[in-house]
Write a protein that holds these residues in place. Structure first.
Motif, mmCIF file in Angstrom:
data_model
loop_
_atom_site.group_PDB
_atom_site.id
_atom_site.type_symbol
_atom_site.label_atom_id
_atom_site.label_comp_id
_atom_site.label_asym_id
_atom_site.label_seq_id
_atom_site.Cartn_x
_atom_site.Cartn_y
_atom_site.Cartn_z
ATOM 1 N N ILE A 256 37.409 38.876 37.029
ATOM 2 C CA ILE A 256 36.983 40.282 37.058
ATOM 3 C C ILE A 256 36.697 40.780 35.640
ATOM 4 C CG2 ILE A 256 37.775 42.629 37.556
ATOM 5 C CD1 ILE A 256 39.251 41.452 39.999
ATOM 6 N N GLU A 260 33.052 42.085 34.416
ATOM 7 C CA GLU A 260 32.859 43.413 33.839
ATOM 8 C C GLU A 260 32.264 43.330 32.439
ATOM 9 O OE1 GLU A 260 36.767 45.025 34.136
ATOM 10 O OE2 GLU A 260 36.494 45.716 36.214
ATOM 11 N N PRO A 302 32.592 40.419 42.196
ATOM 12 C CA PRO A 302 33.849 40.226 42.942
ATOM 13 C C PRO A 302 33.897 41.185 44.123
ATOM 14 C CG PRO A 302 34.254 40.608 40.596
ATOM 15 C CD PRO A 302 32.816 40.914 40.846
#
Length: 514
Positions: A256, A260, A302
């Motif tokens: 994650i 990002e 995700p």
């Protein structure tokens, strides 16, 4: 050298990407579990490995000259064989050698040559190394371990229930000792004692194996590695299931963060390109960054699969005893058990246990009058107007129907928006609502069946192994809903972890015999 090499595997179903450029290897001696949430493509992966489904891209390379055994409970078999004779076919090659050996002995009686002696010695050695002369006792050992002997070894296969038939096929598969075993949800038709036996056997099994299972206690006991399907990737983890969970959580957090960070980088590049592409002084730099952006290997977003929600509406009932059973005999072609006598009282959450094939599902179908009783009586209370039933088998009148069509037919008063909303509430995705029901995963099919119960107010729920195909999250949500249901429940289940703090009464079906 790997027994199996999966390279750059990509496969989609409709708009859903199951795997995107996924690769992994499987080695001799490994005990691999395949896990993932319902609908991620576990059973599809098994079909790809068995060449039953051709992937969109990628290659599946098995090592040459290895034998692969697959648990196919719908395999075409000679239904007129007895259980014992069918299990003996696992050693068909040895019986053929025995026949050849007999022919050689006859030839030697007329003319004994060195060539004949060598051939006899070779065949005799093969039979002894593979323990041919103890075949019958080996069959009895495996049949006892998985509870098949309780069905009667002389029982004809066509007289068995679907679950019992699958169990017999599993016994033959284990007796065959292939180089690689591939098992899709093998514990679904086993009770806890026989699951324990299978786990013990697989822990020290000579075969390498790949298992798809939602029974995480079972996976913890038997696996040495886990393949997890998530984010359209297949990632292999070394170690048992508990170690995998810890590694996965750490990897998920890291993934994650990387996603990002990459999204911020993409945004910066896109903004720069948009602002500078048209300017003569910066056009070249903008083009350079555009090339960099196009070459970037972008991470999949995700996603968390939707969490199901179950709520079973209750129709109020009066009276204390809602079901009275007196010396009831159940069975298809013969009586499975001594006469059964018991009662179910208002508000009971009765769990019925007992080894697979003994007659639990047959009892439920008899109470629902799907099959005739073979003796005795049973009576539901007058206030029991509506019973909700979850059948263990994933059977549909037409496997080509979509969930949307099935629910529209079953609930004609509901409009399309209400049906879509109901399916969404049990975590059926929009694209799966219009997909053929027979092509959905077992977990998704089970959720469609549960959705039909959610839409049906009942006095009583009768549930036959409702957790077989559900992932751990769906099981927890289902357990909570059953606890909250104000009506009466009769539940058949082999998962003690599911029912132990749900039941008001737990009985072995054999204790109900009178």
């Amino acid at each position: 050298m790997a027994l199996l090499e999966v390279e750059h595997l990509s496969h989609s179903y409709g708009d859903k990407i199951l795997y995107n450029d996924a690769s992994f290897e499987f080695y001799k001696g490994e005990h691999m579990g395949i896990v993932g949430q319902n609908g991620t493509g576990k059973s599809t992966l098994v079909k790809i490995l068995l060449n039953e489904v051709i992937p969109d891209k990628g290659s599946i390379k098995w090592q040459n000259n290895i034998t692969i055994g697959h648990l196919d409970q719908y395999a075409v078999i000679d239904q007129n064989l007895s259980i014992f004779d069918y299990l003996r076919t696992a050693f068909q090659d040895l019986y053929e050698i025995e026949t050849k050996l007999g022919d050689l002995y006859n030839q030697m009686a007329e003319n004994c040559t060195d060539a004949l002696l060598k051939q006899v010695a070779y065949y005799q050695d093969v039979l002894e190394k593979r323990n041919f002369y103890a075949i019958d006792s080996t069959i009895q050992k495996f049949a006892s371990g998985l509870g098949v002997n309780a069905l009667g070894m002389d029982t004809i296969l066509k007289n068995l229930s679907g679950g019992s038939r699958a169990k017999v096929i599993l016994v033959k598969l284990l007796l065959s000792s292939p180089d690689v075993l591939i098992l899709d949800e093998p514990t679904n038709f086993l009770d806890k004692e026989h699951i324990a036996w299978l786990a013990s056997y697989l822990e020290s099994a000579p075969s390498s194996f790949i298992i798809v299972s939602h029974d995480y206690d079972f996976l913890e006991k038997v696996t040495t590695c886990i393949c997890d399907i998530e984010f359209s990737q297949i990632k292999k983890y070394k170690g048992p299931y508990s170690k995998f969970l810890k590694q996965k959580e750490a990897n998920r957090e890291e993934y994650i963060k990387q996603y990002e960070f990459q999204q911020k980088e993409i945004k910066k590049l896109e903004d720069y390109i948009a602002k500078n592409k048209a300017r003569a002084s910066t056009a070249n730099m903008a083009k350079s960054r555009e090339k960099r952006l196009n070459k970037m290997e972008k991470l999949s977003k995700p996603t968390t699969l939707p969490k199901p929600h179950f709520h079973f509406p209750y129709l109020q009932t009066t009276g204390q005893v809602l079901l009275d059973v007196t010396r009831l005999e159940v069975g298809y072609y013969y009586t499975l058990l001594p006469p059964l006598s018991f009662e179910v009282r208002n508000g009971d959450k009765l769990v019925i246990t007992g080894f697979n094939g003994i007659g639990k599902s047959t009892l439920l179908k008899t109470l629902l009058e799907q099959i005739s009783s073979r003796g005795g009586t049973f009576h539901f209370g007058e206030s029991v107007e509506k019973i909700g039933y979850f059948e263990q088998e994933l059977k549909w009148d037409n496997p080509h129907d979509t969930p949307l069509h099935i629910l529209s037919e079953a609930f004609p008063k509901l409009n399309q928006k209400q049906i879509r909303s109901s399916l969404a509430s049990v975590a059926i995705k929009q694209e799966h609502m219009i997909q053929e029901i027979g092509t959905l995963s077992g977990g998704e099919q089970a959720k469609v069946k549960l959705c039909m119960l959610v839409l049906t107010p009942c006095n009583m729920l009768i549930l036959d192994e409702p957790t077989n195909h559900l992932d751990v999250e769906a099981k927890e949500v289902l357990k909570k809903a059953l606890k909250e249901f104000e009506g009466t429940i009769i539940l058949v289940s082999h998962e003690e972890s599911f029912y132990k703090d749900l039941a008001t009464r737990i009985v072995d079906i054999r204790s109900l015999t009178s």
